[in-house]
Write a protein that holds these residues in place. Structure first.
Motif, PDB file in Angstrom:
ATOM      1  N   MET A 143       0.054  -5.053  -4.366  1.00 56.34           N
ATOM      2  CA  MET A 143      -0.825  -5.535  -5.286  1.00 56.34           C
ATOM      3  C   MET A 143      -0.212  -7.125  -5.505  1.00 56.34           C
ATOM      4  SD  MET A 143      -1.754  -4.657  -8.980  1.00 56.34           S
ATOM      5  CE  MET A 143      -0.495  -5.636 -10.003  1.00 56.34           C
ATOM      6  N   GLY A 158      -4.396   6.895   3.242  1.00 51.73           N
ATOM      7  CA  GLY A 158      -4.197   5.482   2.787  1.00 51.73           C
ATOM      8  C   GLY A 158      -2.839   5.125   2.311  1.00 51.73           C
ATOM      9  N   THR A 159      -1.914   6.104   1.726  1.00 49.68           N
ATOM     10  CA  THR A 159      -0.687   5.708   1.481  1.00 49.68           C
ATOM     11  C   THR A 159       0.164   5.563   2.826  1.00 49.68           C
ATOM     12  OG1 THR A 159      -0.943   7.241  -0.449  1.00 49.68           O
ATOM     13  CG2 THR A 159       1.264   6.802   0.226  1.00 49.68           C
ATOM     14  N   LEU A 171      -0.994   0.890  -4.370  1.00 46.31           N
ATOM     15  CA  LEU A 171      -1.804   0.879  -5.395  1.00 46.31           C
ATOM     16  C   LEU A 171      -2.430   2.171  -5.417  1.00 46.31           C
ATOM     17  CD1 LEU A 171      -3.677  -2.603  -4.535  1.00 46.31           C
ATOM     18  CD2 LEU A 171      -2.658  -1.650  -6.759  1.00 46.31           C
ATOM     19  N   PRO A 172      -2.761   2.563  -6.928  1.00 46.26           N
ATOM     20  CA  PRO A 172      -3.538   4.009  -6.867  1.00 46.26           C
ATOM     21  C   PRO A 172      -4.791   4.125  -5.957  1.00 46.26           C
ATOM     22  CG  PRO A 172      -2.894   3.184  -9.055  1.00 46.26           C
ATOM     23  CD  PRO A 172      -2.572   2.002  -8.056  1.00 46.26           C
ATOM     24  N   SER A 173      -5.427   2.775  -5.809  1.00 49.62           N
ATOM     25  CA  SER A 173      -6.816   2.935  -5.138  1.00 49.62           C
ATOM     26  C   SER A 173      -6.510   3.277  -3.487  1.00 49.62           C
ATOM     27  CB  SER A 173      -7.487   1.622  -5.283  1.00 49.62           C
ATOM     28  OG  SER A 173      -6.802   0.398  -4.931  1.00 49.62           O
ATOM     29  N   ASN A 174      -5.116   3.110  -3.038  1.00 49.54           N
ATOM     30  CA  ASN A 174      -4.843   3.305  -1.683  1.00 49.54           C
ATOM     31  C   ASN A 174      -4.245   4.623  -1.468  1.00 49.54           C
ATOM     32  OD1 ASN A 174      -5.938   1.095  -0.520  1.00 49.54           O
ATOM     33  ND2 ASN A 174      -4.051   0.077  -0.849  1.00 49.54           N
ATOM     34  N   ASP A 192      -3.586   6.350 -12.666  1.00 55.72           N
ATOM     35  CA  ASP A 192      -5.013   6.263 -12.518  1.00 55.72           C
ATOM     36  C   ASP A 192      -5.570   7.821 -12.928  1.00 55.72           C
ATOM     37  OD1 ASP A 192      -6.788   4.585 -12.673  1.00 55.72           O
ATOM     38  OD2 ASP A 192      -6.789   3.900 -10.829  1.00 55.72           O
ATOM     39  N   ARG A 193      -6.630   8.020 -12.209  1.00 57.98           N
ATOM     40  CA  ARG A 193      -7.140   9.563 -12.474  1.00 57.98           C
ATOM     41  C   ARG A 193      -7.081  10.048 -11.075  1.00 57.98           C
ATOM     42  NH1 ARG A 193     -12.276   7.981 -15.910  1.00 57.98           N
ATOM     43  NH2 ARG A 193     -11.750   6.072 -14.784  1.00 57.98           N
ATOM     44  N   LEU A 194      -6.328   9.444  -9.887  1.00 54.77           N
ATOM     45  CA  LEU A 194      -6.181  10.270  -8.635  1.00 54.77           C
ATOM     46  C   LEU A 194      -5.490  11.595  -8.691  1.00 54.77           C
ATOM     47  CD1 LEU A 194      -4.111   8.617  -6.127  1.00 54.77           C
ATOM     48  CD2 LEU A 194      -3.546   8.231  -8.577  1.00 54.77           C
ATOM     49  N   THR A 238      -4.622   7.668  -1.382  1.00 53.01           N
ATOM     50  CA  THR A 238      -4.850   9.128  -0.503  1.00 53.01           C
ATOM     51  C   THR A 238      -3.762   9.276   0.112  1.00 53.01           C
ATOM     52  OG1 THR A 238      -6.015   7.876   1.052  1.00 53.01           O
ATOM     53  CG2 THR A 238      -7.377   8.690  -0.843  1.00 53.01           C
TER      54      THR A 238
END
Ligand code: NAP
Length: 279
Positions: free
Chosen positions: A50, A86-87, A78-81, A112-114, A83
Protein backbone atom coordinates in the motif's frame (compact mmCIF):
# COMPACT_ATOMS: atom_id res chain seq x y z
CA UNK A 1 21.30 -3.95 19.42
CA UNK A 2 19.03 -6.07 21.57
CA UNK A 3 17.31 -8.94 19.72
CA UNK A 4 14.54 -11.34 20.70
CA UNK A 5 12.74 -14.27 19.12
CA UNK A 6 9.79 -13.09 17.05
CA UNK A 7 6.90 -15.30 18.10
CA UNK A 8 6.86 -18.84 16.80
CA UNK A 9 9.36 -18.05 14.05
CA UNK A 10 12.25 -18.09 16.55
CA UNK A 11 13.95 -15.60 14.20
CA UNK A 12 16.18 -13.31 16.20
CA UNK A 13 14.85 -9.83 15.46
CA UNK A 14 15.98 -6.43 16.77
CA UNK A 15 13.55 -4.97 19.29
CA UNK A 16 13.61 -1.64 17.44
CA UNK A 17 12.99 -1.73 13.71
CA UNK A 18 12.29 0.77 10.95
CA UNK A 19 8.89 1.73 9.55
CA UNK A 20 8.59 3.07 6.02
CA UNK A 21 5.15 4.68 5.72
CA UNK A 22 5.11 7.80 3.49
CA UNK A 23 8.82 7.50 2.66
CA UNK A 24 8.03 8.02 -1.02
CA UNK A 25 7.82 11.77 -0.33
CA UNK A 26 11.56 11.90 0.48
CA UNK A 27 13.10 8.90 -1.27
CA UNK A 28 16.80 9.82 -1.13
CA UNK A 29 16.78 10.97 2.49
CA UNK A 30 14.75 7.90 3.43
CA UNK A 31 17.15 5.50 1.73
CA UNK A 32 20.07 7.16 3.51
CA UNK A 33 18.20 6.91 6.83
CA UNK A 34 17.31 3.24 6.28
CA UNK A 35 20.95 2.45 5.46
CA UNK A 36 22.16 4.26 8.56
CA UNK A 37 19.63 2.24 10.53
CA UNK A 38 21.03 -0.98 9.09
CA UNK A 39 24.53 0.06 10.18
CA UNK A 40 23.16 0.58 13.68
CA UNK A 41 21.44 -2.80 13.73
CA UNK A 42 17.86 -1.66 12.99
CA UNK A 43 17.53 -4.51 10.53
CA UNK A 44 13.79 -5.17 10.94
CA UNK A 45 12.27 -3.18 8.06
CA UNK A 46 8.49 -2.91 7.78
CA UNK A 47 6.82 -1.99 4.51
CA UNK A 48 3.61 -2.72 2.58
CA UNK A 49 2.31 -2.86 -0.98
CA UNK A 50 0.00 0.00 0.00
CA UNK A 51 2.77 2.49 0.88
CA UNK A 52 3.15 4.96 -1.98
CA UNK A 53 1.24 2.43 -4.15
CA UNK A 54 4.40 0.29 -4.44
CA UNK A 55 6.93 3.14 -4.54
CA UNK A 56 8.03 2.53 -0.96
CA UNK A 57 8.76 -1.15 -1.61
CA UNK A 58 10.93 -0.07 -4.56
CA UNK A 59 12.76 2.39 -2.34
CA UNK A 60 13.27 -0.25 0.35
CA UNK A 61 14.61 -2.57 -2.35
CA UNK A 62 17.23 0.07 -3.21
CA UNK A 63 18.09 0.60 0.45
CA UNK A 64 18.72 -3.10 1.15
CA UNK A 65 20.49 -3.90 -2.13
CA UNK A 66 23.70 -5.80 -1.37
CA UNK A 67 22.66 -6.26 2.28
CA UNK A 68 19.53 -8.36 1.93
CA UNK A 69 20.80 -11.16 4.16
CA UNK A 70 21.21 -8.80 7.12
CA UNK A 71 17.61 -7.64 6.90
CA UNK A 72 14.42 -9.00 8.46
CA UNK A 73 12.11 -7.87 5.68
CA UNK A 74 8.36 -7.55 6.25
CA UNK A 75 5.61 -6.56 3.84
CA UNK A 76 1.82 -6.64 3.82
CA UNK A 77 -0.97 -7.58 1.47
CA UNK A 78 -3.99 -5.30 1.21
CA UNK A 79 -7.34 -6.85 2.20
CA UNK A 80 -8.65 -5.94 -1.26
CA UNK A 81 -6.03 -8.30 -2.75
CA UNK A 82 -6.34 -11.01 -0.13
CA UNK A 83 -8.16 -13.73 -2.03
CA UNK A 84 -6.15 -16.94 -2.51
CA UNK A 85 -4.86 -16.05 -6.01
CA UNK A 86 -4.76 -12.35 -5.21
CA UNK A 87 -2.45 -12.93 -2.24
CA UNK A 88 -0.08 -15.11 -4.28
CA UNK A 89 0.07 -12.46 -7.02
CA UNK A 90 0.46 -9.55 -4.59
CA UNK A 91 3.37 -11.32 -2.94
CA UNK A 92 5.14 -11.83 -6.27
CA UNK A 93 4.69 -8.12 -7.09
CA UNK A 94 6.10 -7.14 -3.69
CA UNK A 95 9.10 -9.46 -4.11
CA UNK A 96 9.82 -7.94 -7.52
CA UNK A 97 9.61 -4.36 -6.26
CA UNK A 98 11.79 -5.24 -3.28
CA UNK A 99 14.32 -7.01 -5.52
CA UNK A 100 14.35 -10.14 -3.39
CA UNK A 101 13.51 -13.83 -3.63
CA UNK A 102 11.76 -14.07 -0.27
CA UNK A 103 10.12 -12.13 2.54
CA UNK A 104 10.92 -12.92 6.14
CA UNK A 105 7.37 -12.12 7.17
CA UNK A 106 4.18 -11.37 5.22
CA UNK A 107 1.14 -9.82 6.89
CA UNK A 108 -2.51 -9.26 6.14
CA UNK A 109 -2.64 -5.46 6.52
CA UNK A 110 -6.03 -5.34 8.18
CA UNK A 111 -9.07 -7.53 8.45
CA UNK A 112 -11.82 -5.73 6.59
CA UNK A 113 -14.80 -8.02 6.06
CA UNK A 114 -13.06 -10.57 3.93
CA UNK A 115 -13.09 -14.29 4.66
CA UNK A 116 -9.76 -15.19 6.24
CA UNK A 117 -9.40 -18.77 5.06
CA UNK A 118 -8.26 -18.03 1.45
CA UNK A 119 -5.58 -15.57 2.59
CA UNK A 120 -4.29 -17.98 5.23
CA UNK A 121 -4.20 -20.81 2.69
CA UNK A 122 -2.20 -18.57 0.35
CA UNK A 123 0.20 -17.64 3.16
CA UNK A 124 0.78 -21.33 3.89
CA UNK A 125 1.39 -22.02 0.19
CA UNK A 126 3.87 -19.11 -0.02
CA UNK A 127 5.66 -20.39 3.08
CA UNK A 128 5.78 -23.93 1.69
CA UNK A 129 7.22 -22.59 -1.57
CA UNK A 130 9.89 -20.58 0.24
CA UNK A 131 8.58 -17.22 -0.96
CA UNK A 132 7.98 -16.15 2.66
CA UNK A 133 9.50 -17.48 5.85
CA UNK A 134 6.47 -16.78 8.05
CA UNK A 135 3.17 -14.95 8.04
CA UNK A 136 1.11 -12.88 10.43
CA UNK A 137 -1.65 -10.34 10.73
CA UNK A 138 -2.07 -6.65 11.46
CA UNK A 139 -4.78 -4.63 13.22
CA UNK A 140 -6.43 -7.80 14.54
CA UNK A 141 -8.49 -7.57 17.70
CA UNK A 142 -9.10 -10.67 19.83
CA UNK A 143 -12.14 -11.94 17.90
CA UNK A 144 -10.20 -11.79 14.62
CA UNK A 145 -7.20 -13.46 16.24
CA UNK A 146 -9.43 -16.26 17.54
CA UNK A 147 -10.84 -16.79 14.07
CA UNK A 148 -7.37 -16.82 12.46
CA UNK A 149 -6.20 -19.31 15.08
CA UNK A 150 -9.17 -21.57 14.47
CA UNK A 151 -8.38 -21.65 10.74
CA UNK A 152 -4.59 -21.87 10.87
CA UNK A 153 -4.08 -23.95 14.01
CA UNK A 154 -1.74 -23.11 16.83
CA UNK A 155 1.82 -21.98 16.21
CA UNK A 156 1.14 -20.55 12.77
CA UNK A 157 0.48 -16.79 13.35
CA UNK A 158 3.90 -15.17 13.80
CA UNK A 159 2.83 -11.70 14.83
CA UNK A 160 0.08 -9.12 15.14
CA UNK A 161 1.18 -5.63 14.12
CA UNK A 162 -0.94 -3.08 15.98
CA UNK A 163 -1.10 0.58 16.99
CA UNK A 164 0.87 1.16 20.20
CA UNK A 165 2.31 4.32 21.67
CA UNK A 166 2.42 5.95 25.09
CA UNK A 167 -0.89 7.75 24.49
CA UNK A 168 -2.64 4.72 22.95
CA UNK A 169 -2.28 1.59 25.06
CA UNK A 170 -5.56 -0.18 24.24
CA UNK A 171 -3.73 -3.38 23.24
CA UNK A 172 -2.60 -3.91 26.82
CA UNK A 173 -6.11 -4.93 27.90
CA UNK A 174 -6.72 -7.98 25.74
CA UNK A 175 -4.55 -8.12 22.61
CA UNK A 176 -1.15 -8.42 24.32
CA UNK A 177 -2.39 -11.04 26.84
CA UNK A 178 -3.96 -13.07 24.01
CA UNK A 179 -0.80 -12.87 21.89
CA UNK A 180 1.42 -13.87 24.81
CA UNK A 181 -0.80 -16.87 25.58
CA UNK A 182 -0.52 -18.04 21.98
CA UNK A 183 3.16 -17.24 21.27
CA UNK A 184 2.31 -14.45 18.83
CA UNK A 185 4.71 -11.48 18.75
CA UNK A 186 3.24 -7.98 19.09
CA UNK A 187 4.81 -5.43 16.75
CA UNK A 188 3.79 -1.92 17.79
CA UNK A 189 3.36 0.56 14.96
CA UNK A 190 3.34 4.38 15.14
CA UNK A 191 5.34 4.30 18.40
CA UNK A 192 5.58 8.10 18.32
CA UNK A 193 1.87 8.50 17.69
CA UNK A 194 2.63 9.58 14.14
CA UNK A 195 3.32 13.18 15.18
CA UNK A 196 1.34 13.07 18.45
CA UNK A 197 4.26 12.63 20.84
CA UNK A 198 3.70 14.15 24.33
CA UNK A 199 5.14 17.67 24.37
CA UNK A 200 7.33 19.02 27.19
CA UNK A 201 4.45 21.05 28.65
CA UNK A 202 2.19 18.02 29.21
CA UNK A 203 2.26 15.81 32.30
CA UNK A 204 3.23 12.83 30.13
CA UNK A 205 6.01 14.79 28.46
CA UNK A 206 7.37 15.85 31.85
CA UNK A 207 7.32 12.25 33.10
CA UNK A 208 9.18 11.04 30.02
CA UNK A 209 11.71 13.85 30.49
CA UNK A 210 12.18 12.98 34.17
CA UNK A 211 12.94 9.32 33.43
CA UNK A 212 15.13 10.41 30.52
CA UNK A 213 17.18 12.68 32.80
CA UNK A 214 17.74 9.84 35.28
CA UNK A 215 18.98 7.56 32.54
CA UNK A 216 20.95 10.01 30.40
CA UNK A 217 18.53 9.24 27.57
CA UNK A 218 15.98 11.26 25.56
CA UNK A 219 12.19 11.24 26.10
CA UNK A 220 11.68 9.39 22.82
CA UNK A 221 14.20 6.73 23.80
CA UNK A 222 12.35 6.31 27.10
CA UNK A 223 9.04 5.99 25.22
CA UNK A 224 10.49 3.31 22.94
CA UNK A 225 11.98 1.46 25.92
CA UNK A 226 8.52 1.53 27.56
CA UNK A 227 6.91 0.09 24.42
CA UNK A 228 9.34 -2.86 24.26
CA UNK A 229 9.38 -3.57 28.00
CA UNK A 230 7.86 -7.06 27.65
CA UNK A 231 9.45 -10.00 25.85
CA UNK A 232 6.60 -10.20 23.35
CA UNK A 233 7.00 -6.60 22.13
CA UNK A 234 8.77 -4.92 19.19
CA UNK A 235 8.55 -1.33 17.90
CA UNK A 236 8.96 0.03 14.39
CA UNK A 237 9.45 3.82 14.43
CA UNK A 238 9.66 5.51 11.05
CA UNK A 239 12.41 8.06 10.52
CA UNK A 240 13.56 9.71 7.31
CA UNK A 241 16.19 11.76 9.09
CA UNK A 242 19.51 10.22 10.07
CA UNK A 243 19.61 11.98 13.46
CA UNK A 244 16.20 10.49 14.26
CA UNK A 245 17.36 6.99 13.32
CA UNK A 246 20.42 7.40 15.53
CA UNK A 247 18.31 8.55 18.47
CA UNK A 248 15.87 5.66 18.01
CA UNK A 249 18.65 3.07 17.81
CA UNK A 250 19.89 4.36 21.17
CA UNK A 251 16.73 3.06 22.85
CA UNK A 252 17.52 -0.59 22.24
CA UNK A 253 19.85 -0.92 25.22
CA UNK A 254 17.60 0.90 27.65
CA UNK A 255 15.68 -1.25 30.15
CA UNK A 256 13.30 0.64 32.42
CA UNK A 257 13.01 -0.50 36.01
CA UNK A 258 9.69 -1.03 37.80
CA UNK A 259 9.71 2.43 39.34
CA UNK A 260 10.26 4.11 35.96
CA UNK A 261 7.50 2.05 34.37
CA UNK A 262 5.22 3.05 37.26
CA UNK A 263 5.97 6.76 36.72
CA UNK A 264 4.95 6.49 33.07
CA UNK A 265 1.96 4.32 33.94
CA UNK A 266 0.61 7.00 36.27
CA UNK A 267 1.01 9.92 33.87
CA UNK A 268 0.19 8.17 30.61
CA UNK A 269 -2.46 5.67 31.79
CA UNK A 270 -3.77 2.95 29.53
CA UNK A 271 -7.39 3.97 30.12
CA UNK A 272 -10.48 1.77 29.97
CA UNK A 273 -10.74 -1.37 27.85
CA UNK A 274 -11.91 -0.49 24.33
CA UNK A 275 -11.98 -1.77 20.79
CA UNK A 276 -8.65 -2.01 19.02
CA UNK A 277 -7.94 1.37 17.39
CA UNK A 278 -6.31 1.52 13.97
CA UNK A 279 -4.61 4.32 12.05
P1 NAP B 1 5.78 7.04 13.96
O1 NAP B 1 6.91 6.11 13.78
O2 NAP B 1 5.03 7.03 15.22
O3 NAP B 1 6.24 8.54 13.69
C1 NAP B 1 6.91 8.93 12.55
C2 NAP B 1 7.26 10.40 12.70
O4 NAP B 1 8.13 10.57 13.83
C3 NAP B 1 8.00 10.97 11.51
O5 NAP B 1 7.52 12.28 11.31
C4 NAP B 1 9.45 11.01 11.96
O6 NAP B 1 10.18 12.07 11.38
C5 NAP B 1 9.28 11.27 13.43
N1 NAP B 1 10.41 10.75 14.20
C6 NAP B 1 10.96 9.51 14.17
N2 NAP B 1 11.98 9.42 15.02
C7 NAP B 1 12.08 10.62 15.62
C8 NAP B 1 12.94 11.15 16.62
N3 NAP B 1 13.89 10.39 17.17
N4 NAP B 1 12.75 12.45 17.01
C9 NAP B 1 11.77 13.21 16.47
N5 NAP B 1 10.92 12.76 15.53
C10 NAP B 1 11.07 11.48 15.11
O7 NAP B 1 4.71 6.86 12.79
P2 NAP B 1 4.31 5.86 11.66
O8 NAP B 1 5.16 6.05 10.45
O9 NAP B 1 2.85 5.98 11.54
O10 NAP B 1 4.56 4.38 12.26
C11 NAP B 1 5.76 3.66 12.11
C12 NAP B 1 5.63 2.56 11.08
O11 NAP B 1 4.64 1.61 11.46
C13 NAP B 1 5.15 3.01 9.70
O12 NAP B 1 6.13 3.74 9.00
C14 NAP B 1 4.73 1.71 9.09
O13 NAP B 1 5.86 0.97 8.64
C15 NAP B 1 4.07 1.04 10.28
N6 NAP B 1 2.59 1.26 10.32
C16 NAP B 1 1.77 0.18 10.16
C17 NAP B 1 0.39 0.36 10.13
C18 NAP B 1 -0.50 -0.83 9.94
O14 NAP B 1 -1.71 -0.65 9.71
N7 NAP B 1 0.02 -2.04 10.06
C19 NAP B 1 -0.18 1.62 10.31
C20 NAP B 1 0.68 2.70 10.51
C21 NAP B 1 2.06 2.50 10.53
P3 NAP B 1 11.17 11.91 10.10
O15 NAP B 1 10.52 10.94 9.17
O16 NAP B 1 11.29 13.30 9.60
O17 NAP B 1 12.49 11.38 10.62
Amino acid sequence: MQHRALGRTKASVPVIGQGTWAMESQPDASIAALRRGLELGLTHIDTAEMYGAGKVEELVGRAVRGRRDEVYLVSKVLPSNATYDGTLRACERSLKRLGTERLDLYLLHWRDRLPLEPAIRAFEKLEGDGRIRAWGVSNFDVADLEEALSIAGSGRIACNQVLYHVKERAIEHAVIPWCERHGVAVVGYSPFGEGDFPGPESAGGRALAEVARRRGATPRQVALAFLIRRDSLFAIPKASRIEHVEENAGAAGLRLDDEEVAILDRTLPRGAARQLPML
